[in-house]
Design an enzyme around this catalytic site. Structure first.
Site, mmCIF file in Angstrom:
data_model
loop_
_atom_site.group_PDB
_atom_site.id
_atom_site.type_symbol
_atom_site.label_atom_id
_atom_site.label_comp_id
_atom_site.label_asym_id
_atom_site.label_seq_id
_atom_site.Cartn_x
_atom_site.Cartn_y
_atom_site.Cartn_z
ATOM 1 N N ASP A 1 0.610 -1.265 -0.077
ATOM 2 C CA ASP A 1 -0.067 -0.047 -0.136
ATOM 3 C C ASP A 1 0.847 1.154 0.088
ATOM 4 O O ASP A 1 0.659 2.157 -1.050
ATOM 5 C CB ASP A 1 -0.856 0.088 1.135
ATOM 6 C CG ASP A 1 -2.063 0.863 1.161
ATOM 7 O OD1 ASP A 1 -2.658 0.915 2.409
ATOM 8 O OD2 ASP A 1 -2.120 1.637 0.078
ATOM 9 N N THR B 1 -0.835 -11.378 3.131
ATOM 10 C CA THR B 1 0.396 -12.264 3.616
ATOM 11 C C THR B 1 1.465 -11.364 4.194
ATOM 12 O O THR B 1 2.427 -11.974 4.700
ATOM 13 C CB THR B 1 0.993 -12.942 2.496
ATOM 14 O OG1 THR B 1 1.697 -12.282 1.454
ATOM 15 C CG2 THR B 1 -0.057 -13.923 1.746
ATOM 16 N N GLY B 2 1.255 -10.238 4.464
ATOM 17 C CA GLY B 2 2.272 -9.249 5.194
ATOM 18 C C GLY B 2 1.678 -8.741 6.245
ATOM 19 O O GLY B 2 1.523 -9.834 7.279
ATOM 20 N N VAL B 3 1.348 -7.548 6.797
ATOM 21 C CA VAL B 3 0.860 -7.112 7.832
ATOM 22 C C VAL B 3 -0.222 -7.804 8.522
ATOM 23 O O VAL B 3 -0.574 -8.204 9.505
ATOM 24 C CB VAL B 3 0.421 -5.480 7.810
ATOM 25 C CG1 VAL B 3 -0.350 -5.162 8.748
ATOM 26 C CG2 VAL B 3 1.719 -4.845 7.552
ATOM 27 N N TYR B 4 -0.981 -8.437 7.507
ATOM 28 C CA TYR B 4 -2.510 -9.059 7.840
ATOM 29 C C TYR B 4 -2.116 -10.648 8.227
ATOM 30 O O TYR B 4 -3.017 -11.223 8.726
ATOM 31 C CB TYR B 4 -3.512 -8.986 6.712
ATOM 32 C CG TYR B 4 -4.156 -7.664 6.938
ATOM 33 C CD1 TYR B 4 -3.707 -6.779 7.733
ATOM 34 C CD2 TYR B 4 -5.256 -7.423 6.073
ATOM 35 C CE1 TYR B 4 -4.432 -5.419 7.765
ATOM 36 C CE2 TYR B 4 -5.825 -6.218 5.988
ATOM 37 C CZ TYR B 4 -5.406 -5.220 6.834
ATOM 38 O OH TYR B 4 -6.064 -3.823 6.975
HETATM 39 N N1 APR Z 1 5.657 -5.173 -4.696
HETATM 40 C C1 APR Z 1 5.110 -6.384 -4.556
HETATM 41 N N2 APR Z 1 4.710 -6.978 -3.425
HETATM 42 C C2 APR Z 1 5.001 -6.323 -2.332
HETATM 43 C C3 APR Z 1 5.551 -4.840 -2.286
HETATM 44 C C4 APR Z 1 5.953 -4.355 -3.651
HETATM 45 N N3 APR Z 1 6.396 -3.201 -3.971
HETATM 46 N N4 APR Z 1 5.604 -4.538 -1.049
HETATM 47 C C5 APR Z 1 5.206 -5.648 -0.243
HETATM 48 N N5 APR Z 1 4.854 -6.657 -0.797
HETATM 49 C C6 APR Z 1 4.121 -7.856 -0.545
HETATM 50 C C7 APR Z 1 4.628 -8.245 0.675
HETATM 51 O O1 APR Z 1 5.968 -8.843 0.644
HETATM 52 C C8 APR Z 1 3.381 -9.277 1.202
HETATM 53 O O2 APR Z 1 3.622 -10.515 0.560
HETATM 54 O O3 APR Z 1 2.757 -7.494 -0.659
HETATM 55 C C9 APR Z 1 2.141 -8.561 0.366
HETATM 56 C C10 APR Z 1 1.087 -8.041 1.185
HETATM 57 O O4 APR Z 1 1.622 -7.567 2.329
HETATM 58 P P1 APR Z 1 1.295 -6.104 2.957
HETATM 59 O O5 APR Z 1 1.474 -4.958 2.004
HETATM 60 O O6 APR Z 1 1.609 -6.010 4.350
HETATM 61 O O7 APR Z 1 -0.460 -6.028 2.716
HETATM 62 P P2 APR Z 1 -1.312 -7.073 3.672
HETATM 63 O O8 APR Z 1 -0.722 -8.111 4.338
HETATM 64 O O9 APR Z 1 -2.682 -7.181 2.852
HETATM 65 O O10 APR Z 1 -1.800 -6.005 4.857
HETATM 66 C C11 APR Z 1 -2.658 -5.056 4.655
HETATM 67 O O11 APR Z 1 -0.957 -3.505 5.581
HETATM 68 O O12 APR Z 1 0.275 -1.786 4.457
HETATM 69 C C12 APR Z 1 -0.911 -1.924 5.126
HETATM 70 O O13 APR Z 1 -2.329 -0.149 4.479
HETATM 71 C C13 APR Z 1 -2.049 -1.644 4.577
HETATM 72 O O14 APR Z 1 -3.344 -1.844 6.550
HETATM 73 C C14 APR Z 1 -3.212 -2.445 5.345
HETATM 74 C C15 APR Z 1 -2.363 -3.742 5.521
#
Ligand code: APR
Length: 167
Positions: A33, A117-120
């Site tokens: 994001d 798969t990141g923050v969530y």
């Molecule tokens: N390009 C591709 N993939 C990416 C990038 C990028 N530039 N940056 C991060 N990722 C990958 C991460 O490695 C992870 O596997 O995106 C995936 C999703 O991770 P997050 O960005 O943390 O999203 P999510 O787990 O859905 O959590 C959403 O996090 O950033 C906040 O505002 C967002 O509150 C929301 C939450």
């Protein structure tokens, strides 16, 4: 109709739409994001402010602003709570609704990050299985050409996605 895995930064892709893993407020954040908003510039946030948020599992589309992609499709994945709170269904809905929006807009190519798969905290392998199944189910029903790219941000994620695609 295609479903492929690509490793790299989703903000660099010159596709019709990249998908943002957003939060319900649609006002930016960290992870992908944050990367998308940084690359798109302030116009993306200004447009997002007009959308009034987005419930988990749904999707909203904006222009790409400063990105190489023409559009950004913002979707909100589930926060992982152990798998008994409709997380799989909500995650699958993110892919389906994003693809529906892209098709309705006549788009031909879309790239997804690994939503949730990141923050969530969604387990990567389970999320990859859902991503592949949801995209394949959509392609099987679609009356619309669509090239789908599943983007891995690192080599481990690429291996997990490729295993999910190869079955
Ligand atoms: N390009 C591709 N993939 C990416 C990038 C990028 N530039 N940056 C991060 N990722 C990958 C991460 O490695 C992870 O596997 O995106 C995936 C999703 O991770 P997050 O960005 O943390 O999203 P999510 O787990 O859905 O959590 C959403 O996090 O950033 C906040 O505002 C967002 O509150 C929301 C939450």
């Amino acid at each position: 109709m295609s479903l492929t895995v690509w490793q790299g930064d989703i903000t660099t892709l010159a596709v019709d739409a990249i998908v943002n893993a957003a939060n319900p407020q649609l006002l930016g954040g960290g992870g992908v994001d944050g990367a998308i908003h940084r690359a798109a510039g302030p116009g993306l946030l200004a447009e997002c402010r007009t959308l009034g948020g987005c419930p988990p599992g749904e999707a909203r589309m904006t222009a790409g602003h400063g990105l190489p992609a023409l559009h950004v499709i913002h979707t909100v994945g589930p926060v992982w709570k152990g798998g008994q709170a409709q997380e799989p269904e909500t995650l699958a809905a993110c892919y389906g609704h994003a693809l529906d929006l892209a098709a309705e807009a006549g788009l031909r190519s879309i790239a997804f990050p690994a939503i949730s798969t990141g923050v969530y905290g969604y387990p990567a392998r389970a999320a990859a299985q859902i991503a592949v199944c949801a995209c394949r189910a959509w392609l099987a029903e679609a009356r619309h050409e669509m090239e789908i790219t599943l983007v891995a941000f690192d080599a481990r994620q690429a291996e997990i996605l490729r295993e999910a695609v190869d079955g």
